[in-house]
Design an enzyme around this catalytic site. Structure first.
Site, mmCIF file in Angstrom:
data_model
loop_
_atom_site.group_PDB
_atom_site.id
_atom_site.type_symbol
_atom_site.label_atom_id
_atom_site.label_comp_id
_atom_site.label_asym_id
_atom_site.label_seq_id
_atom_site.Cartn_x
_atom_site.Cartn_y
_atom_site.Cartn_z
ATOM 1 N N GLU A 84 41.612 37.338 33.707
ATOM 2 C CA GLU A 84 41.786 38.197 34.895
ATOM 3 C C GLU A 84 43.077 39.003 34.791
ATOM 4 O O GLU A 84 43.113 40.202 35.089
ATOM 5 C CB GLU A 84 41.785 37.339 36.150
ATOM 6 C CG GLU A 84 42.037 38.121 37.434
ATOM 7 C CD GLU A 84 43.023 37.432 38.362
ATOM 8 O OE1 GLU A 84 44.027 38.072 38.720
ATOM 9 O OE2 GLU A 84 42.789 36.262 38.714
ATOM 10 N N GLU A 159 50.782 36.965 29.183
ATOM 11 C CA GLU A 159 50.162 36.602 30.453
ATOM 12 C C GLU A 159 49.689 35.155 30.491
ATOM 13 O O GLU A 159 49.626 34.552 31.562
ATOM 14 C CB GLU A 159 48.984 37.535 30.747
ATOM 15 C CG GLU A 159 49.359 38.986 30.876
ATOM 16 C CD GLU A 159 50.244 39.259 32.079
ATOM 17 O OE1 GLU A 159 50.006 38.649 33.145
ATOM 18 O OE2 GLU A 159 51.177 40.074 31.942
#
Length: 431
Positions: A84, A159
């Site tokens: 995501e 991330e």
């Protein structure tokens, strides 16, 4: 995707301005008017890929789009959550380092985010400006289908997780955006309780895993497994698309097909969520959570009584019935179950959880900061109170109050900073 319809109503005027039937790339699954939201509605299927599309063409300038994918986790490495984040770090048509941040700074959006749920990942945007709305759709569709993650491994490291050390002699530590985010998210006792309820109630389904990622398990995720998860689930055949508001739906659907969906072929993707079989007997579980070293652990326990209350979350009528019953039995001030637990001093606070966004909804009654030695009294108090109500009946005034409360909420449709169209879309089921 499923939206509940009220039938036997006339088709709305906006339907006359839509030429959906002439779109060769799509087939119409359903077309009805929804009086509850005062909108025409369409359910479509993209013929070439099987992508599912829901349309609510409404006279609302705050236009909403999202694309969602069912993403059941197989472990607690947080792969769905990391994807995501990472797909929004540059794509084929938008190769900048962080288009999401650039959009947040320069867009006229009224909503811009992405969410990882226990079983799906959703990328919603909203804007009152037509050109801005089209730009947002372009950025998000390009991000999910053509992200830079296959070319830039450092996106995953940034991330997700990576090792780092301040110097050659210093201790090696783990760092990463999602890794640190979940360290914070799982520091709350209430969040830990919710996670453990899922793990205990659904031991044979993906819900037993932490879709956001457990910091203990996140470093187990390899770059190869991360890419494989994207290849498997981020495909039109596993997608759910939603459009709401005042726009040329025909034009938008044509653009989506020509620029994205038509570039793919149908795949047989099994992302189904299995049903958890009923337990043969009640199950008891005990978990621990961390407190500060100087805190006194006495009176810091949570006691929860949990039920998988419905076999299917698509039964929206029963979901509403449970909400009303919960208000009458426990949530309202003076509700009998809440009052019985408070009168006995079991915990500093009593609250309930009704999670209807999963495949099989569950219901919990929780006493916060209770004495674990009173566990049996906690359970017996709930059971005895419910048995008495089942025998003698529910106060009709309490039920009427619950009905009025939810009727008012749905008629007002005031969702704070979330627009109506966004909430309608997020409440659609994708099982």
């Amino acid at each position: 995707m499923r939206i509940t319809y009220n039938t036997n109503a006339s088709v709305g005027a906006q339907a006359a301005n839509m030429d959906i039937q002439k779109l060769a790339a799509y087939e119409v699954i359903s077309h009805e008017f929804l009086p509850d939201v005062d909108s025409d509605s369409w359910l479509l299927r993209h013929k070439k890929t099987g992508a599912r599309i829901a349309l609510l063409p409404k006279n609302d300038n705050n236009k909403v789009f999202y694309i969602a994918f069912r993403t059941p986790p197989e472990d607690s490495t947080g792969v769905a959550h990391i994807i995501e984040h990472t797909v929004l770090c540059g794509s084929r048509d938008f190769p900048v380092k962080d288009p999401f941040i650039e959009l947040a700074k320069g867009s006229l959006n009224t909503f811009l985010n992405a969410m990882t749920y226990p079983d799906k990942t959703v990328y919603p945007v909203a804007s009152c400006n037509e050109q801005d709305f089209k730009n947002l759709m372009h950025v998000y569709l390009d991000a999910v289908f053509y992200p830079n993650i296959y070319r830039e491994q450092n996106i995953f490291r940034q991330e997700g997780w990576h090792y780092e050390a301040e110097s050659a002699d210093s201790e090696i530590t783990v760092n990463g955006v999602v890794y640190n985010e979940m360290k914070g998210a799982l520091s709350s006792a209430d969040d830990i309780l919710g996670r453990e309820i899922n793990a205990v109630l659904y031991p044979h389904t993906p819900y037993r895993h932490e879709s956001g990622g457990d910091p203990v398990n996140i470093p187990d995720l390899t770059y190869e497994n991360y890419l494989e998860f994207h290849r498997r689930y981020y495909h039109p055949s596993n997608s759910y698309i939603y459009l709401y508001g005042d726009m040329d739906m025909t034009e938008r659907l044509t653009w989506i097909d020509e620029h994205y969906l038509s570039r793919f072929n149908m795949l047989d993707i099994d992302s189904s969520i299995p049903a958890e079989p009923a337990f043969d007997a009640p199950v008891e579980a005990k978990r621990v959570y961390s407190i500060l070293p100087e805190e006194d652990p006495s009176g810091k326990s949570f006691l929860s009584w949990n039920l998988a209350v419905l076999p299917d979350s698509l039964d929206v009528g029963r979901i509403m019935a449970v909400k009303i019953l919960n208000y009458a039995l426990c949530d309202a001030e003076g509700a009998p179950v809440r009052k019985a637990l408070r009168d006995k001093g079991i915990g500093e606070d009593v609250y309930t959880i009704f999670e209807s966004g999963v495949r099989q909804p569950f219901y919990s009654i929780v006493s916060k900061y209770a004495d674990p030695a009173r566990k049996d009294e906690f359970v017996s108090t709930i059971r005895e109170t419910l048995e008495k109500i089942a025998s003698e009946g529910i106060d009709p005034r309490a039920l009427e109050a619950g009905i009025n409360l939810y009727e008012f909420r749905y008629r007002e449709a005031d969702f704070g900073s979330y627009s109506r169209g966004l909430v309608y879309g997020l409440n659609a089921r994708v099982f």
